[in-house]
Motif scaffolding. Structure first.
Motif, PDB file in Angstrom:
ATOM      1  N   GLY A 603       0.823  -1.178   0.000  1.00  0.00           N
ATOM      2  CA  GLY A 603       0.000   0.000   0.000  1.00  0.00           C
ATOM      3  C   GLY A 603       0.868   1.243   0.000  1.00  0.00           C
ATOM      4  O   GLY A 603       1.825   1.337   0.767  1.00  0.00           O
ATOM      5  N   VAL A 604       0.529   2.206  -0.845  1.00  0.00           N
ATOM      6  CA  VAL A 604       1.369   3.394  -1.023  1.00  0.00           C
ATOM      7  C   VAL A 604       0.513   4.621  -0.814  1.00  0.00           C
ATOM      8  O   VAL A 604      -0.567   4.746  -1.385  1.00  0.00           O
ATOM      9  N   LEU A 605       1.050   5.564   0.021  1.00  0.00           N
ATOM     10  CA  LEU A 605       0.426   6.863   0.216  1.00  0.00           C
ATOM     11  C   LEU A 605       1.402   7.899  -0.303  1.00  0.00           C
ATOM     12  O   LEU A 605       2.458   8.132   0.283  1.00  0.00           O
ATOM     13  N   ALA A 606       1.058   8.474  -1.460  1.00  0.00           N
ATOM     14  CA  ALA A 606       1.975   9.399  -2.125  1.00  0.00           C
ATOM     15  C   ALA A 606       1.960  10.749  -1.435  1.00  0.00           C
ATOM     16  O   ALA A 606       1.098  11.060  -0.601  1.00  0.00           O
ATOM     17  N   ALA A 607       2.963  11.547  -1.810  1.00  0.00           N
ATOM     18  CA  ALA A 607       3.060  12.901  -1.275  1.00  0.00           C
ATOM     19  C   ALA A 607       2.135  13.814  -2.036  1.00  0.00           C
ATOM     20  O   ALA A 607       1.694  13.511  -3.147  1.00  0.00           O
ATOM     21  N   ALA A 608       1.815  14.936  -1.448  1.00  0.00           N
ATOM     22  CA  ALA A 608       0.963  15.933  -2.089  1.00  0.00           C
ATOM     23  C   ALA A 608       1.401  17.297  -1.616  1.00  0.00           C
ATOM     24  O   ALA A 608       1.859  17.465  -0.472  1.00  0.00           O
ATOM     25  N   PRO A 609       1.289  18.286  -2.457  1.00  0.00           N
ATOM     26  CA  PRO A 609       1.722  19.617  -2.038  1.00  0.00           C
ATOM     27  C   PRO A 609       0.819  20.193  -0.950  1.00  0.00           C
ATOM     28  O   PRO A 609      -0.338  19.800  -0.814  1.00  0.00           O
ATOM     29  N   GLY A 610       1.395  21.152  -0.200  1.00  0.00           N
ATOM     30  CA  GLY A 610       0.627  21.848   0.820  1.00  0.00           C
ATOM     31  C   GLY A 610       0.590  21.141   2.147  1.00  0.00           C
ATOM     32  O   GLY A 610      -0.332  21.373   2.936  1.00  0.00           O
ATOM     33  N   LEU A 611       1.622  20.275   2.407  1.00  0.00           N
ATOM     34  CA  LEU A 611       1.603  19.544   3.672  1.00  0.00           C
ATOM     35  C   LEU A 611       1.893  20.475   4.845  1.00  0.00           C
ATOM     36  O   LEU A 611       1.228  20.419   5.883  1.00  0.00           O
ATOM     37  N   GLY A 612       2.872  21.374   4.725  1.00  0.00           N
ATOM     38  CA  GLY A 612       3.211  22.292   5.808  1.00  0.00           C
ATOM     39  C   GLY A 612       3.830  21.564   6.980  1.00  0.00           C
ATOM     40  O   GLY A 612       4.552  20.570   6.828  1.00  0.00           O
ATOM     41  N   ARG A 613       3.508  22.051   8.164  1.00  0.00           N
ATOM     42  CA  ARG A 613       4.006  21.402   9.383  1.00  0.00           C
ATOM     43  C   ARG A 613       2.821  21.083  10.273  1.00  0.00           C
ATOM     44  O   ARG A 613       2.431  21.868  11.143  1.00  0.00           O
ATOM     45  N   PRO A 614       2.229  19.895  10.100  1.00  0.00           N
ATOM     46  CA  PRO A 614       1.087  19.541  10.941  1.00  0.00           C
ATOM     47  C   PRO A 614       1.543  19.234  12.360  1.00  0.00           C
ATOM     48  O   PRO A 614       2.701  18.898  12.603  1.00  0.00           O
ATOM     49  N   SER A 615       0.628  19.310  13.279  1.00  0.00           N
ATOM     50  CA  SER A 615       0.950  19.015  14.671  1.00  0.00           C
ATOM     51  C   SER A 615       1.019  17.503  14.861  1.00  0.00           C
ATOM     52  O   SER A 615       0.401  16.742  14.110  1.00  0.00           O
ATOM     53  N   PRO A 616       1.765  17.034  15.839  1.00  0.00           N
ATOM     54  CA  PRO A 616       1.827  15.593  16.089  1.00  0.00           C
ATOM     55  C   PRO A 616       0.459  14.996  16.384  1.00  0.00           C
ATOM     56  O   PRO A 616       0.189  13.847  16.000  1.00  0.00           O
ATOM     57  N   ASP A 617      -0.406  15.727  17.055  1.00  0.00           N
ATOM     58  CA  ASP A 617      -1.740  15.199  17.346  1.00  0.00           C
ATOM     59  C   ASP A 617      -2.540  15.001  16.074  1.00  0.00           C
ATOM     60  O   ASP A 617      -3.255  13.997  15.906  1.00  0.00           O
ATOM     61  N   LEU A 618      -2.401  15.948  15.151  1.00  0.00           N
ATOM     62  CA  LEU A 618      -3.112  15.825  13.879  1.00  0.00           C
ATOM     63  C   LEU A 618      -2.596  14.648  13.089  1.00  0.00           C
ATOM     64  O   LEU A 618      -3.364  13.903  12.469  1.00  0.00           O
ATOM     65  N   VAL A 619      -1.268  14.452  13.101  1.00  0.00           N
ATOM     66  CA  VAL A 619      -0.697  13.301  12.393  1.00  0.00           C
ATOM     67  C   VAL A 619      -1.210  12.004  13.014  1.00  0.00           C
ATOM     68  O   VAL A 619      -1.555  11.049  12.312  1.00  0.00           O
ATOM     69  N   GLY A 620      -1.247  11.985  14.340  1.00  0.00           N
ATOM     70  CA  GLY A 620      -1.696  10.762  14.995  1.00  0.00           C
ATOM     71  C   GLY A 620      -3.157  10.456  14.699  1.00  0.00           C
ATOM     72  O   GLY A 620      -3.525   9.305  14.467  1.00  0.00           O
TER      73      GLY A 620
END
Length: 690
Positions: A603-620
């Motif tokens: 399974g592959v999740l590609a990159a996409a523009p506009g990622l920025g710097r999300p918070s660790p809670d948001l990533v989790g």
């Protein structure tokens, strides 16, 4: 590729608590050079090594080409400071103190290098006209130029604890070197002899002028003695004064007179004693011995014997006894008369002897009184005589020494000589051209090694596993190919399938074992984050192969491209409609964004523009929570220093693998990266060198 959906595990257990963070320990340490890696270090710094070698070799070659052969010759001299005493009968060497002889021998070295000796050699050998000593261009002072050059080419040394001196001279000609060396020895010996003659002449002149003064001083001293003796009537003979001679003579006579008086007294006492006692039948004392006494003694003895015999036979009243008694009395009277005469004679002799002794005593007393009266004059006269005698002794010494020096002026008393004359050398001396070239190569090698070591110590770039381990205080999990071509970006390859026995496959399976979920965990899913100190394609290659191996051997695996610039998304045949930025931004669910690689089932999740710097809670919540349905989650997140989102993924991930590049990663860059990851230090499993 096709979009796949997956189911989350229901009642998933909570993630196990993270391991406690390790203490920060990546402080810079002293760099050490491993001798086993010295060859690799020199190979890396080959230009630092070769450049000094080439420069030194060029300089040595130029010096060897300009070098002219030199020929040195040596003459040996015996510079003995002791002199022959030829004016003495034994003609031996004058012995000096050891300290003085050693000092004189050292003085000879300075004399041989003095300008006076070398200047005479320059004039004698016409060196002021030799182009080798004055140069090709004429100078205003050729003599001084030649002298300066000669001083630089002369070497003088003395053998240890001896008077042997070696004088070496080098020129461009073997015959010239020998000729100049012998000339220096000859000039030195001539100057030494001339100096001694001149010193003798100076001493002779000084002594001559001094002798005149001493002669006048002696005459004056003797004149003072004579005048003082005459003025004080101190007449003498045979080296002493007349009163002194008279006292000595009278003293001797007085001793004899006293002896005669004592002898006469003894005879007189003996005669007197003999008169006061009866005449014994024994010997008469010597004082009373005479022919008459001896005759009377005999007669007295005979008469006494007859008287005793007649008295015994006829009795004392017999007429013969009376006659013999009268005869004995007559002989006794004659003997007493003779003894009386002897006594008067002995008394007369005793009186004369005593008078003579008294006369001599009185005369001696008078002489002593006269001597005592002239005592002060005698003291002064003796002082004058001592001064005169001292002046005579000094005058005699100077006169004798002046005579010796005058005789030695025409005789060579020097013990210095040439032991071994200089001969023309058959081969040049000094450094040969081959030796200069070898020295240049060796010196360049040393400089090059030093420059390489200095560059290695000051560069700060890490090269070996030990350096990375010491700088990071983390274990080095593996080393991939160090070839620069392997680090360049290329196509993603499944090394774990194409080369199952290669280094990449071995490292991948080691990382899988290291990051496997504990058996006690109720949730099998485990997230692995790959970070690099600087952009590195090998990091992406490693993450892709680990995800492919896990998908083949463990089950469902999700590979996430969190590095939008250099991740694996650019290698996809077609970019998906949605990517990581959409999932994190909740513009799309994870199920819709994941695509499946048909070859690996990954399974592959590609990159996409506009990622920025999300918070660790948001990533989790947006990524890690929905991804629990996968057996393993692999994230390729780039470089923390240049990708701000990498720190957020590091906080949410379970395990972190740090990738560094040998020969590219610097110590300070690695430490800065670890500083950024200080909060998740306990999650970092180690470093991979690729």
């Amino acid at each position: 590729m096709s979009i796949v959906t997956h189911h989350r595990w229901e009642n998933a257990a909570e993630r196990p608590a993270q391991e406690p963070e390790r203490s920060r320990g990546w402080v810079a340490e002293a760099i050490t050079i491993d001798m086993r890696g010295a060859g690799r270090m020199l190979l890396r710094r080959k230009w630092h090594l070769l450049a000094p070698m080439l420069l030194c070799l060029i300089a040595a070659a130029a010096g060897a080409a300009l070098l002219k052969p030199r020929f040195a010759s040596t003459v040996q001299l015996l510079a003995d400071p002791r002199e022959l005493q030829v004016v003495r009968p034994d003609a031996t060497l004058r012995v000096q103190a050891a300290e003085l002889t050693a000092t004189d021998a050292e003085t000879a070295l300075g004399v041989l290098r003095s300008s006076s000796i070398l200047g005479k050699v320059v004039a004698r050998e016409s060196l002021d006209q030799d182009s080798e000593f004055i140069g090709q261009r004429p100078t205003s002072e050729p003599y001084l130029t030649a002298l300066t050059t000669l001083e630089k080419r002369v070497a003088v040394k003395r053998a240890d604890k001896s008077f042997v001196v070696e004088v070496s001279v080098w020129t461009l000609s073997a015959e010239k070197s020998a000729r100049i060396a012998n000339a220096i020895a000859a000039v030195y010996l001539q100057e030494e002899a001339a100096g001694k003659v001149e010193a003798s002449q100076r001493a002779s002149r000084a002594l001559a002028s001094r002798i005149g003064e001493l002669s006048v001083r002696v005459q004056d001293a003797e004149r003072l003695v004579a005048e003082y003796r005459s003025r004080n009537d101190l007449i003498g003979a045979s080296g002493s004064l007349v009163p002194e001679q008279q006292i000595a003579e009278i003293s001797k006579q007085l001793v004899s007179a006293r002896a005669r008086t004592a002898d006469a007294r003894a005879r007189f006492d003996q005669v007197q004693q003999l008169r006061r006692q009866p005449l014994a039948m024994g010997d008469v004392p010597d004082a009373a011995s005479s022919a008459v006494v001896a005759q009377l003694k005999g007669r007295y003895a005979d008469a006494t014997r007859q008287q005793a015999d007649i008295g015994a036979r006829l009795g004392p009243r017999h007429p013969e006894a009376a006659a013999i008694g009268a005869q004995v009395a007559d002989v006794r009277r004659q003997l007493d008369g003779e003894l009386t005469r002897l006594a008067r004679s002995a008394e007369a002799d005793y009186d004369r002897a005593r008078q003579a002794e008294d006369s001599l005593s009185r005369t001696l007393d008078k002489l002593k009184t006269a001597a005592n009266d002239s005592g002060e004059a005698m003291v002064r006269m003796r002082e004058l005589e001592r001064q005169a005698e001292a002046s005579r002794a000094i005058y005699a010494t100077f006169l004798q020494r002046a005579k010796e020096i005058s005789e030695q002026q025409g005789i060579d008393t020097s013990n210095s000589r040439v032991i071994s004359p200089a001969i023309a050398s058959q081969s040049p001396t000094g450094l040969s051209r081959s030796l200069i070239l070898a020295g240049g190569v060796f010196g360049g090698l040393m400089l090059g090694v030093g420059a390489a070591l200095l560059r290695e110590l000051t560069d700060g770039t890490l090269h070996r596993k030990s350096e990375f381990a010491a700088a990071s205080r983390l274990p080095v999990l593996g080393v991939l190919a160090a070839d620069a071509k392997a680090r360049r970006r290329g196509a993603l390859r499944t090394f774990v399938i194409d080369e199952p026995g290669g280094a990449m496959a071995a490292l991948v399976y080691r990382l899988l074992d290291l990051t496997r979920a504990p058996r006690t965990s109720r949730l099998a899913s485990r997230s692995i984050l790959f970070l690099s100190v600087e952009p590195n394609f090998q990091r992406t290659q490693l993450a892709f192969n680990l995800a492919a191996a896990a998908a083949r051997d463990e089950g469902r695996v999700l590979l996430v491209d969190a590095d939008g610039e250099a991740g694996f998304s650019r290698d996809l045949e077609a970019m998906p409609e949605h990517g990581l930025a959409d999932v994190i931004g909740r513009r799309c669910t994870l199920d819709r964004a994941v695509v499946v690689d048909e070859e690996t089932g990954l399974g592959v999740l590609a990159a996409a523009p506009g990622l920025g710097r999300p918070s660790p809670d948001l990533v989790g919540s947006a990524l890690m929570g929905p991804a629990r349905g996968f057996d393993r989650l692999v994230l390729d997140a780039g470089t923390p220093a240049t990708h701000p989102a990498a720190l957020s993924f590091a906080t949410a991930a379970d395990d972190i693998i740090l990738v560094a590049t040998p020969g590219v990663t610097r110590r300070d860059t690695l430490q800065d990266t670890l500083e950024l990851l200080d909060a998740v230090r306990g999650k970092i499993r180690g470093i991979v060198l690729a």
